[in-house]
Design an enzyme around this catalytic site. Sequence first.
Site, mmCIF file in Angstrom:
data_model
loop_
_atom_site.group_PDB
_atom_site.id
_atom_site.type_symbol
_atom_site.label_atom_id
_atom_site.label_comp_id
_atom_site.label_asym_id
_atom_site.label_seq_id
_atom_site.Cartn_x
_atom_site.Cartn_y
_atom_site.Cartn_z
ATOM 1 N N ALA A 1 0.850 -1.204 0.000
ATOM 2 C CA ALA A 1 0.000 0.000 0.000
ATOM 3 C C ALA A 1 0.877 1.243 0.000
ATOM 4 O O ALA A 1 0.743 2.127 0.845
ATOM 5 C CB ALA A 1 -0.919 -0.015 1.219
ATOM 6 N N GLY A 2 1.800 1.309 -0.963
ATOM 7 C CA GLY A 2 2.637 2.495 -1.128
ATOM 8 C C GLY A 2 1.986 3.431 -2.128
ATOM 9 O O GLY A 2 0.747 3.502 -2.222
ATOM 10 N N LYS B 1 11.276 1.639 -21.898
ATOM 11 C CA LYS B 1 11.264 2.478 -20.700
ATOM 12 C C LYS B 1 12.577 2.298 -19.922
ATOM 13 O O LYS B 1 13.136 3.257 -19.395
ATOM 14 C CB LYS B 1 10.049 2.125 -19.827
ATOM 15 C CG LYS B 1 9.919 3.017 -18.600
ATOM 16 C CD LYS B 1 8.479 3.290 -18.206
ATOM 17 C CE LYS B 1 8.379 4.346 -17.113
ATOM 18 N NZ LYS B 1 8.074 3.810 -15.796
ATOM 19 N N GLU C 1 16.128 1.326 -7.540
ATOM 20 C CA GLU C 1 15.849 0.085 -8.265
ATOM 21 C C GLU C 1 16.913 -0.174 -9.341
ATOM 22 O O GLU C 1 16.654 -0.839 -10.333
ATOM 23 C CB GLU C 1 14.447 0.149 -8.884
ATOM 24 C CG GLU C 1 13.352 0.240 -7.828
ATOM 25 C CD GLU C 1 11.935 0.270 -8.402
ATOM 26 O OE1 GLU C 1 11.146 -0.636 -8.101
ATOM 27 O OE2 GLU C 1 11.638 1.223 -9.148
HETATM 28 P P1 NAD Z 1 6.399 2.535 -2.639
HETATM 29 O O1 NAD Z 1 7.699 2.348 -1.912
HETATM 30 O O2 NAD Z 1 5.664 3.805 -2.461
HETATM 31 O O3 NAD Z 1 5.409 1.352 -2.246
HETATM 32 C C1 NAD Z 1 5.813 0.030 -2.099
HETATM 33 C C2 NAD Z 1 5.061 -0.527 -0.905
HETATM 34 O O4 NAD Z 1 5.281 -1.948 -0.851
HETATM 35 C C3 NAD Z 1 5.541 0.043 0.440
HETATM 36 O O5 NAD Z 1 4.409 0.529 1.139
HETATM 37 C C4 NAD Z 1 6.129 -1.163 1.167
HETATM 38 O O6 NAD Z 1 5.961 -1.122 2.571
HETATM 39 C C5 NAD Z 1 5.320 -2.283 0.536
HETATM 40 N N1 NAD Z 1 5.901 -3.627 0.708
HETATM 41 C C6 NAD Z 1 7.176 -4.027 0.477
HETATM 42 N N2 NAD Z 1 7.285 -5.329 0.803
HETATM 43 C C7 NAD Z 1 6.083 -5.747 1.233
HETATM 44 C C8 NAD Z 1 5.566 -6.986 1.726
HETATM 45 N N3 NAD Z 1 6.353 -8.068 1.857
HETATM 46 N N4 NAD Z 1 4.271 -7.048 2.080
HETATM 47 C C9 NAD Z 1 3.465 -5.960 1.987
HETATM 48 N N5 NAD Z 1 3.880 -4.756 1.525
HETATM 49 C C10 NAD Z 1 5.182 -4.664 1.164
HETATM 50 O O7 NAD Z 1 6.704 2.251 -4.174
HETATM 51 P P2 NAD Z 1 5.955 2.852 -5.454
HETATM 52 O O8 NAD Z 1 6.482 4.201 -5.742
HETATM 53 O O9 NAD Z 1 4.497 2.642 -5.323
HETATM 54 O O10 NAD Z 1 6.542 1.900 -6.590
HETATM 55 C C11 NAD Z 1 6.103 0.560 -6.801
HETATM 56 C C12 NAD Z 1 6.612 0.135 -8.179
HETATM 57 O O11 NAD Z 1 5.928 0.934 -9.163
HETATM 58 C C13 NAD Z 1 8.108 0.410 -8.383
HETATM 59 O O12 NAD Z 1 8.694 -0.603 -9.149
HETATM 60 C C14 NAD Z 1 8.129 1.726 -9.138
HETATM 61 O O13 NAD Z 1 9.277 1.911 -9.950
HETATM 62 C C15 NAD Z 1 6.876 1.584 -9.996
HETATM 63 N N6 NAD Z 1 6.322 2.878 -10.424
HETATM 64 C C16 NAD Z 1 6.021 3.839 -9.494
HETATM 65 C C17 NAD Z 1 5.481 5.052 -9.912
HETATM 66 C C18 NAD Z 1 5.115 6.135 -8.920
HETATM 67 O O14 NAD Z 1 4.703 7.217 -9.347
HETATM 68 N N7 NAD Z 1 5.218 5.928 -7.628
HETATM 69 C C19 NAD Z 1 5.255 5.271 -11.285
HETATM 70 C C20 NAD Z 1 5.564 4.261 -12.204
HETATM 71 C C21 NAD Z 1 6.110 3.063 -11.747
HETATM 72 O O1 KPL Z 2 10.629 7.279 -16.034
HETATM 73 C C1 KPL Z 2 11.272 8.249 -15.723
HETATM 74 C C2 KPL Z 2 11.777 8.297 -14.322
HETATM 75 O O2 KPL Z 2 12.058 9.365 -13.783
HETATM 76 O O3 KPL Z 2 11.866 7.207 -13.746
HETATM 77 C C3 KPL Z 2 11.600 9.296 -16.749
HETATM 78 C C4 KPL Z 2 10.784 10.542 -16.471
HETATM 79 C C5 KPL Z 2 11.246 8.779 -18.127
HETATM 80 C C6 KPL Z 2 13.044 9.645 -16.755
HETATM 81 O O4 KPL Z 2 13.801 8.506 -17.055
#
Ligand code: NAD
Ligand code: KPL
Length: 305
Positions: A10-11, A184, A264
Amino acid sequence: MSSTWHILGAGSLGSLWACRLARAGKPVRLILRDQQRLVDYQRGGGLALVEHDNLRQYAIPAETANANGPIHRLLVACKAYDAAPAVAQLAPRLALGAELVLLQNGLGSQDEVAEQVPHARCVFASSTEGAFREDAWQVRFAGHGFNWLGDPANPSVPSWFADLHDAGIPAQWALDIPTRLWRKLALNCAINPLTVLHDCQNGGLLGHLAEVEQLCDELVGLLRRCGQPDAATDLHEDVQRVIVATAANYSSMYQDVRHGRRTEVHYLLGHACRAASRHGLAVPHLERLQQRLVDNLRSRGLRSD
Ligand code: NAD
Ligand code: KPL
Protein backbone atom coordinates in the site's frame (compact mmCIF):
# COMPACT_ATOMS: atom_id res chain seq x y z
CA MET A 1 -13.98 -17.17 -9.23
CA SER A 2 -13.71 -14.32 -6.69
CA SER A 3 -13.40 -10.90 -8.24
CA THR A 4 -11.51 -9.38 -5.29
CA TRP A 5 -8.42 -7.34 -6.06
CA HIS A 6 -5.78 -8.15 -3.43
CA ILE A 7 -3.21 -5.34 -3.43
CA LEU A 8 0.25 -6.23 -2.18
CA GLY A 9 2.01 -3.04 -1.06
CA ALA A 10 0.00 0.00 0.00
CA GLY A 11 2.64 2.50 -1.13
CA SER A 12 2.27 5.17 -3.80
CA LEU A 13 1.13 3.22 -6.83
CA GLY A 14 -0.63 0.45 -4.87
CA SER A 15 -2.74 3.02 -3.02
CA LEU A 16 -3.54 4.88 -6.25
CA TRP A 17 -4.86 1.68 -7.83
CA ALA A 18 -6.62 0.53 -4.65
CA CYS A 19 -8.50 3.82 -4.16
CA ARG A 20 -9.67 4.03 -7.78
CA LEU A 21 -10.84 0.41 -7.81
CA ALA A 22 -12.63 0.87 -4.47
CA ARG A 23 -14.23 4.12 -5.68
CA ALA A 24 -15.67 2.18 -8.63
CA GLY A 25 -17.22 -0.34 -6.24
CA LYS A 26 -14.75 -3.16 -6.98
CA PRO A 27 -13.93 -5.42 -4.05
CA VAL A 28 -10.40 -4.57 -2.84
CA ARG A 29 -8.26 -5.89 0.04
CA LEU A 30 -4.86 -4.52 1.01
CA ILE A 31 -2.09 -6.84 2.11
CA LEU A 32 0.17 -5.00 4.54
CA ARG A 33 3.69 -5.90 5.58
CA ASP A 34 3.05 -6.87 9.21
CA GLN A 35 0.63 -6.79 12.15
CA GLN A 36 1.94 -3.47 13.46
CA ARG A 37 1.25 -1.73 10.14
CA LEU A 38 -2.18 -3.34 10.02
CA VAL A 39 -3.06 -1.96 13.46
CA ASP A 40 -1.72 1.46 12.47
CA TYR A 41 -3.72 1.40 9.23
CA GLN A 42 -6.93 0.36 10.98
CA ARG A 43 -6.47 3.10 13.56
CA GLY A 44 -6.25 5.67 10.73
CA GLY A 45 -9.50 4.45 9.18
CA GLY A 46 -8.38 3.84 5.61
CA LEU A 47 -6.42 5.09 2.65
CA ALA A 48 -6.63 8.71 1.52
CA LEU A 49 -6.19 9.78 -2.10
CA VAL A 50 -5.50 13.42 -2.94
CA GLU A 51 -6.44 14.35 -6.48
CA HIS A 52 -6.54 17.97 -7.72
CA ASP A 53 -6.23 18.99 -4.04
CA ASN A 54 -9.41 17.07 -3.12
CA LEU A 55 -8.87 14.51 -0.39
CA ARG A 56 -11.11 11.48 -0.05
CA GLN A 57 -10.66 8.57 2.30
CA TYR A 58 -11.51 4.98 1.42
CA ALA A 59 -12.07 2.44 4.21
CA ILE A 60 -10.53 -0.43 2.26
CA PRO A 61 -10.26 -3.66 4.28
CA ALA A 62 -6.73 -4.83 4.99
CA GLU A 63 -4.93 -7.95 6.21
CA THR A 64 -1.39 -9.35 6.43
CA ALA A 65 0.05 -12.18 4.36
CA ASN A 66 -0.80 -14.57 7.24
CA ALA A 67 -4.55 -14.11 6.81
CA ASN A 68 -6.60 -17.03 5.55
CA GLY A 69 -8.48 -17.21 2.32
CA PRO A 70 -7.52 -17.82 -1.27
CA ILE A 71 -6.21 -15.08 -3.55
CA HIS A 72 -7.40 -15.15 -7.16
CA ARG A 73 -6.12 -11.77 -8.33
CA LEU A 74 -3.07 -10.00 -6.93
CA LEU A 75 -1.76 -6.57 -7.84
CA VAL A 76 1.92 -6.56 -6.87
CA ALA A 77 2.76 -2.95 -6.04
CA CYS A 78 6.06 -3.32 -4.13
CA LYS A 79 9.40 -2.02 -5.34
CA ALA A 80 11.17 -4.34 -7.78
CA TYR A 81 13.60 -5.61 -5.11
CA ASP A 82 10.75 -6.53 -2.71
CA ALA A 83 8.41 -8.14 -5.24
CA ALA A 84 9.64 -11.75 -5.32
CA PRO A 85 10.06 -12.22 -1.53
CA ALA A 86 6.68 -10.56 -0.94
CA VAL A 87 4.94 -12.84 -3.46
CA ALA A 88 6.74 -15.92 -2.09
CA GLN A 89 5.07 -15.29 1.29
CA LEU A 90 1.66 -15.37 -0.41
CA ALA A 91 2.30 -18.35 -2.69
CA PRO A 92 0.44 -20.82 -0.41
CA ARG A 93 -2.70 -18.65 -0.63
CA LEU A 94 -2.80 -18.40 -4.42
CA ALA A 95 -5.80 -20.22 -5.88
CA LEU A 96 -5.64 -22.43 -8.94
CA GLY A 97 -5.65 -20.12 -11.96
CA ALA A 98 -4.57 -17.08 -9.92
CA GLU A 99 -3.52 -14.00 -11.86
CA LEU A 100 -0.87 -11.48 -10.80
CA VAL A 101 -0.39 -7.96 -12.17
CA LEU A 102 3.20 -6.79 -11.75
CA LEU A 103 3.59 -3.01 -11.56
CA GLN A 104 7.37 -2.97 -11.15
CA ASN A 105 9.55 -0.66 -13.19
CA GLY A 106 12.53 -2.15 -15.03
CA LEU A 107 13.15 -5.77 -15.92
CA GLY A 108 14.20 -8.85 -14.01
CA SER A 109 11.80 -8.71 -11.07
CA GLN A 110 8.99 -10.11 -13.25
CA ASP A 111 10.97 -13.31 -13.86
CA GLU A 112 11.93 -13.50 -10.18
CA VAL A 113 8.22 -13.35 -9.26
CA ALA A 114 7.21 -15.88 -11.92
CA GLU A 115 9.75 -18.35 -10.48
CA GLN A 116 7.99 -18.15 -7.10
CA VAL A 117 4.56 -18.91 -8.58
CA PRO A 118 5.08 -21.14 -11.65
CA HIS A 119 1.37 -22.02 -11.91
CA ALA A 120 0.00 -18.47 -11.79
CA ARG A 121 -0.47 -16.14 -14.73
CA CYS A 122 1.81 -13.10 -14.53
CA VAL A 123 0.67 -9.97 -16.34
CA PHE A 124 3.40 -7.31 -16.73
CA ALA A 125 2.56 -3.60 -16.52
CA SER A 126 4.39 -0.47 -17.63
CA SER A 127 3.05 2.70 -16.05
CA THR A 128 3.67 6.37 -16.75
CA GLU A 129 1.30 7.48 -13.98
CA GLY A 130 2.81 9.27 -11.02
CA ALA A 131 1.95 9.17 -7.33
CA PHE A 132 3.78 9.85 -4.11
CA ARG A 133 3.11 9.39 -0.44
CA GLU A 134 2.35 12.57 1.50
CA ASP A 135 1.70 10.83 4.78
CA ALA A 136 1.63 7.29 6.18
CA TRP A 137 -1.69 6.35 4.54
CA GLN A 138 -2.14 9.30 2.20
CA VAL A 139 -1.13 9.39 -1.44
CA ARG A 140 -1.15 12.23 -3.96
CA PHE A 141 -1.99 11.49 -7.59
CA ALA A 142 0.75 13.66 -9.10
CA GLY A 143 1.05 12.74 -12.74
CA HIS A 144 -1.65 11.59 -15.09
CA GLY A 145 -0.30 9.02 -17.50
CA PHE A 146 -1.09 5.64 -18.99
CA ASN A 147 -0.71 1.94 -18.25
CA TRP A 148 0.16 -0.82 -20.70
CA LEU A 149 -0.47 -4.37 -19.55
CA GLY A 150 0.46 -7.57 -21.30
CA ASP A 151 1.46 -11.18 -20.87
CA PRO A 152 4.39 -12.38 -22.99
CA ALA A 153 3.22 -15.98 -22.50
CA ASN A 154 -0.47 -15.51 -23.33
CA PRO A 155 -2.01 -12.89 -25.65
CA SER A 156 -5.60 -13.28 -24.40
CA VAL A 157 -7.09 -10.30 -22.56
CA PRO A 158 -7.86 -11.19 -18.92
CA SER A 159 -11.51 -11.30 -17.83
CA TRP A 160 -10.94 -8.53 -15.26
CA PHE A 161 -9.49 -6.03 -17.73
CA ALA A 162 -12.77 -4.05 -17.94
CA ASP A 163 -12.44 -3.32 -14.18
CA LEU A 164 -9.64 -0.90 -15.05
CA HIS A 165 -11.82 1.06 -17.43
CA ASP A 166 -14.68 1.05 -14.89
CA ALA A 167 -12.27 2.44 -12.28
CA GLY A 168 -10.97 5.20 -14.56
CA ILE A 169 -7.51 3.63 -14.75
CA PRO A 170 -6.24 4.42 -18.26
CA ALA A 171 -4.98 1.16 -19.68
CA GLN A 172 -4.47 -0.77 -22.87
CA TRP A 173 -3.73 -4.46 -23.41
CA ALA A 174 -0.31 -4.54 -25.07
CA LEU A 175 0.89 -7.55 -27.06
CA ASP A 176 4.32 -5.88 -27.21
CA ILE A 177 4.75 -5.44 -23.45
CA PRO A 178 8.42 -6.64 -23.42
CA THR A 179 9.25 -3.97 -26.03
CA ARG A 180 7.56 -1.31 -23.91
CA LEU A 181 9.39 -2.40 -20.76
CA TRP A 182 12.75 -2.45 -22.59
CA ARG A 183 12.11 0.99 -24.09
CA LYS A 184 11.26 2.48 -20.70
CA LEU A 185 14.33 0.79 -19.20
CA ALA A 186 16.51 2.33 -21.93
CA LEU A 187 15.07 5.81 -21.33
CA ASN A 188 15.66 5.33 -17.66
CA CYS A 189 19.30 4.20 -18.17
CA ALA A 190 20.04 7.20 -20.38
CA ILE A 191 18.52 9.76 -18.00
CA ASN A 192 18.19 8.72 -14.36
CA PRO A 193 21.76 7.82 -13.30
CA LEU A 194 23.14 11.00 -14.90
CA THR A 195 20.66 13.16 -12.98
CA VAL A 196 22.04 11.65 -9.76
CA LEU A 197 25.67 12.04 -10.81
CA HIS A 198 25.21 15.62 -12.04
CA ASP A 199 22.78 16.44 -9.21
CA CYS A 200 20.24 17.98 -11.57
CA GLN A 201 16.68 17.99 -12.86
CA ASN A 202 16.10 16.08 -16.09
CA GLY A 203 16.52 19.34 -18.03
CA GLY A 204 20.03 19.73 -16.60
CA LEU A 205 21.11 16.93 -18.94
CA LEU A 206 20.78 19.36 -21.85
CA GLY A 207 24.23 20.49 -20.67
CA HIS A 208 25.55 16.91 -20.94
CA LEU A 209 24.13 15.77 -24.26
CA ALA A 210 27.39 14.21 -25.52
CA GLU A 211 27.33 11.84 -22.53
CA VAL A 212 23.64 11.06 -23.13
CA GLU A 213 24.34 10.32 -26.82
CA GLN A 214 27.14 7.86 -25.97
CA LEU A 215 24.79 5.97 -23.67
CA CYS A 216 22.05 5.93 -26.32
CA ASP A 217 24.50 4.51 -28.90
CA GLU A 218 25.27 1.59 -26.59
CA LEU A 219 21.63 1.12 -25.56
CA VAL A 220 20.54 0.88 -29.22
CA GLY A 221 23.16 -1.84 -29.80
CA LEU A 222 22.05 -3.67 -26.67
CA LEU A 223 18.34 -3.55 -27.50
CA ARG A 224 19.03 -4.94 -30.99
CA ARG A 225 21.25 -7.70 -29.56
CA CYS A 226 18.51 -8.60 -27.07
CA GLY A 227 16.00 -9.09 -29.91
CA GLN A 228 14.25 -5.75 -29.22
CA PRO A 229 14.84 -3.72 -32.42
CA ASP A 230 11.51 -1.88 -32.06
CA ALA A 231 12.53 -0.64 -28.61
CA ALA A 232 15.68 0.80 -30.24
CA THR A 233 13.90 2.80 -32.95
CA ASP A 234 14.59 6.54 -32.63
CA LEU A 235 15.84 6.10 -29.07
CA HIS A 236 18.19 9.11 -29.27
CA GLU A 237 15.35 11.41 -30.34
CA ASP A 238 12.97 10.01 -27.74
CA VAL A 239 15.47 10.46 -24.91
CA GLN A 240 15.97 14.11 -25.90
CA ARG A 241 12.20 14.57 -26.20
CA VAL A 242 11.69 13.20 -22.66
CA ILE A 243 14.52 15.37 -21.28
CA VAL A 244 12.87 18.47 -22.72
CA ALA A 245 9.30 17.45 -21.83
CA THR A 246 10.28 16.67 -18.22
CA ALA A 247 12.97 19.34 -17.90
CA ALA A 248 11.65 20.70 -14.60
CA ASN A 249 11.18 17.24 -13.03
CA TYR A 250 13.56 15.23 -10.89
CA SER A 251 13.91 11.62 -12.10
CA SER A 252 12.53 8.84 -9.91
CA MET A 253 16.08 7.67 -9.11
CA TYR A 254 17.10 11.20 -8.14
CA GLN A 255 14.12 11.38 -5.79
CA ASP A 256 14.91 8.00 -4.25
CA VAL A 257 18.49 9.13 -3.58
CA ARG A 258 17.40 12.51 -2.24
CA HIS A 259 15.06 10.80 0.23
CA GLY A 260 17.72 8.28 1.28
CA ARG A 261 15.77 5.37 -0.23
CA ARG A 262 17.20 2.29 -1.93
CA THR A 263 17.02 2.68 -5.73
CA GLU A 264 15.85 0.09 -8.26
CA VAL A 265 19.20 0.29 -10.13
CA HIS A 266 19.60 -3.50 -10.11
CA TYR A 267 16.52 -3.81 -12.35
CA LEU A 268 17.40 -0.83 -14.59
CA LEU A 269 21.03 -0.06 -15.43
CA GLY A 270 22.11 -3.27 -13.66
CA HIS A 271 19.77 -5.33 -15.85
CA ALA A 272 21.14 -3.62 -18.99
CA CYS A 273 24.76 -4.33 -18.02
CA ARG A 274 24.02 -7.97 -17.12
CA ALA A 275 22.17 -8.49 -20.42
CA ALA A 276 25.12 -7.01 -22.36
CA SER A 277 27.53 -9.29 -20.54
CA ARG A 278 25.35 -12.35 -21.25
CA HIS A 279 25.40 -11.47 -24.96
CA GLY A 280 29.16 -10.75 -24.98
CA LEU A 281 28.46 -7.15 -25.99
CA ALA A 282 30.92 -4.46 -24.91
CA VAL A 283 29.13 -1.47 -23.31
CA PRO A 284 32.00 0.50 -21.72
CA HIS A 285 30.01 3.71 -21.17
CA LEU A 286 27.13 1.89 -19.48
CA GLU A 287 29.59 -0.10 -17.34
CA ARG A 288 31.43 3.06 -16.32
CA LEU A 289 28.10 4.77 -15.55
CA GLN A 290 27.10 1.86 -13.32
CA GLN A 291 30.42 2.01 -11.46
CA ARG A 292 30.13 5.78 -10.94
CA LEU A 293 26.56 5.36 -9.70
CA VAL A 294 27.47 2.53 -7.32
CA ASP A 295 30.34 4.64 -5.91
CA ASN A 296 28.00 7.60 -5.53
CA LEU A 297 25.32 5.55 -3.73
CA ARG A 298 27.89 3.97 -1.40
CA SER A 299 29.37 7.36 -0.55
CA ARG A 300 25.88 8.36 0.62
CA GLY A 301 25.51 5.19 2.67
CA LEU A 302 22.82 3.83 0.32
CA ARG A 303 22.54 0.26 -0.92
CA SER A 304 23.87 -0.13 -4.45
CA ASP A 305 22.34 -3.54 -5.27
P1 NAD B 1 6.40 2.53 -2.64
O1 NAD B 1 7.70 2.35 -1.91
O2 NAD B 1 5.66 3.81 -2.46
O3 NAD B 1 5.41 1.35 -2.25
C1 NAD B 1 5.81 0.03 -2.10
C2 NAD B 1 5.06 -0.53 -0.91
O4 NAD B 1 5.28 -1.95 -0.85
C3 NAD B 1 5.54 0.04 0.44
O5 NAD B 1 4.41 0.53 1.14
C4 NAD B 1 6.13 -1.16 1.17
O6 NAD B 1 5.96 -1.12 2.57
C5 NAD B 1 5.32 -2.28 0.54
N1 NAD B 1 5.90 -3.63 0.71
C6 NAD B 1 7.18 -4.03 0.48
N2 NAD B 1 7.29 -5.33 0.80
C7 NAD B 1 6.08 -5.75 1.23
C8 NAD B 1 5.57 -6.99 1.73
N3 NAD B 1 6.35 -8.07 1.86
N4 NAD B 1 4.27 -7.05 2.08
C9 NAD B 1 3.46 -5.96 1.99
N5 NAD B 1 3.88 -4.76 1.53
C10 NAD B 1 5.18 -4.66 1.16
O7 NAD B 1 6.70 2.25 -4.17
P2 NAD B 1 5.96 2.85 -5.45
O8 NAD B 1 6.48 4.20 -5.74
O9 NAD B 1 4.50 2.64 -5.32
O10 NAD B 1 6.54 1.90 -6.59
C11 NAD B 1 6.10 0.56 -6.80
C12 NAD B 1 6.61 0.13 -8.18
O11 NAD B 1 5.93 0.93 -9.16
C13 NAD B 1 8.11 0.41 -8.38
O12 NAD B 1 8.69 -0.60 -9.15
C14 NAD B 1 8.13 1.73 -9.14
O13 NAD B 1 9.28 1.91 -9.95
C15 NAD B 1 6.88 1.58 -10.00
N6 NAD B 1 6.32 2.88 -10.42
C16 NAD B 1 6.02 3.84 -9.49
C17 NAD B 1 5.48 5.05 -9.91
C18 NAD B 1 5.11 6.13 -8.92
O14 NAD B 1 4.70 7.22 -9.35
N7 NAD B 1 5.22 5.93 -7.63
C19 NAD B 1 5.26 5.27 -11.29
C20 NAD B 1 5.56 4.26 -12.20
C21 NAD B 1 6.11 3.06 -11.75
O1 KPL C 1 10.63 7.28 -16.03
C1 KPL C 1 11.27 8.25 -15.72
C2 KPL C 1 11.78 8.30 -14.32
O2 KPL C 1 12.06 9.37 -13.78
O3 KPL C 1 11.87 7.21 -13.75
C3 KPL C 1 11.60 9.30 -16.75
C4 KPL C 1 10.78 10.54 -16.47
C5 KPL C 1 11.25 8.78 -18.13
C6 KPL C 1 13.04 9.65 -16.76
O4 KPL C 1 13.80 8.51 -17.06
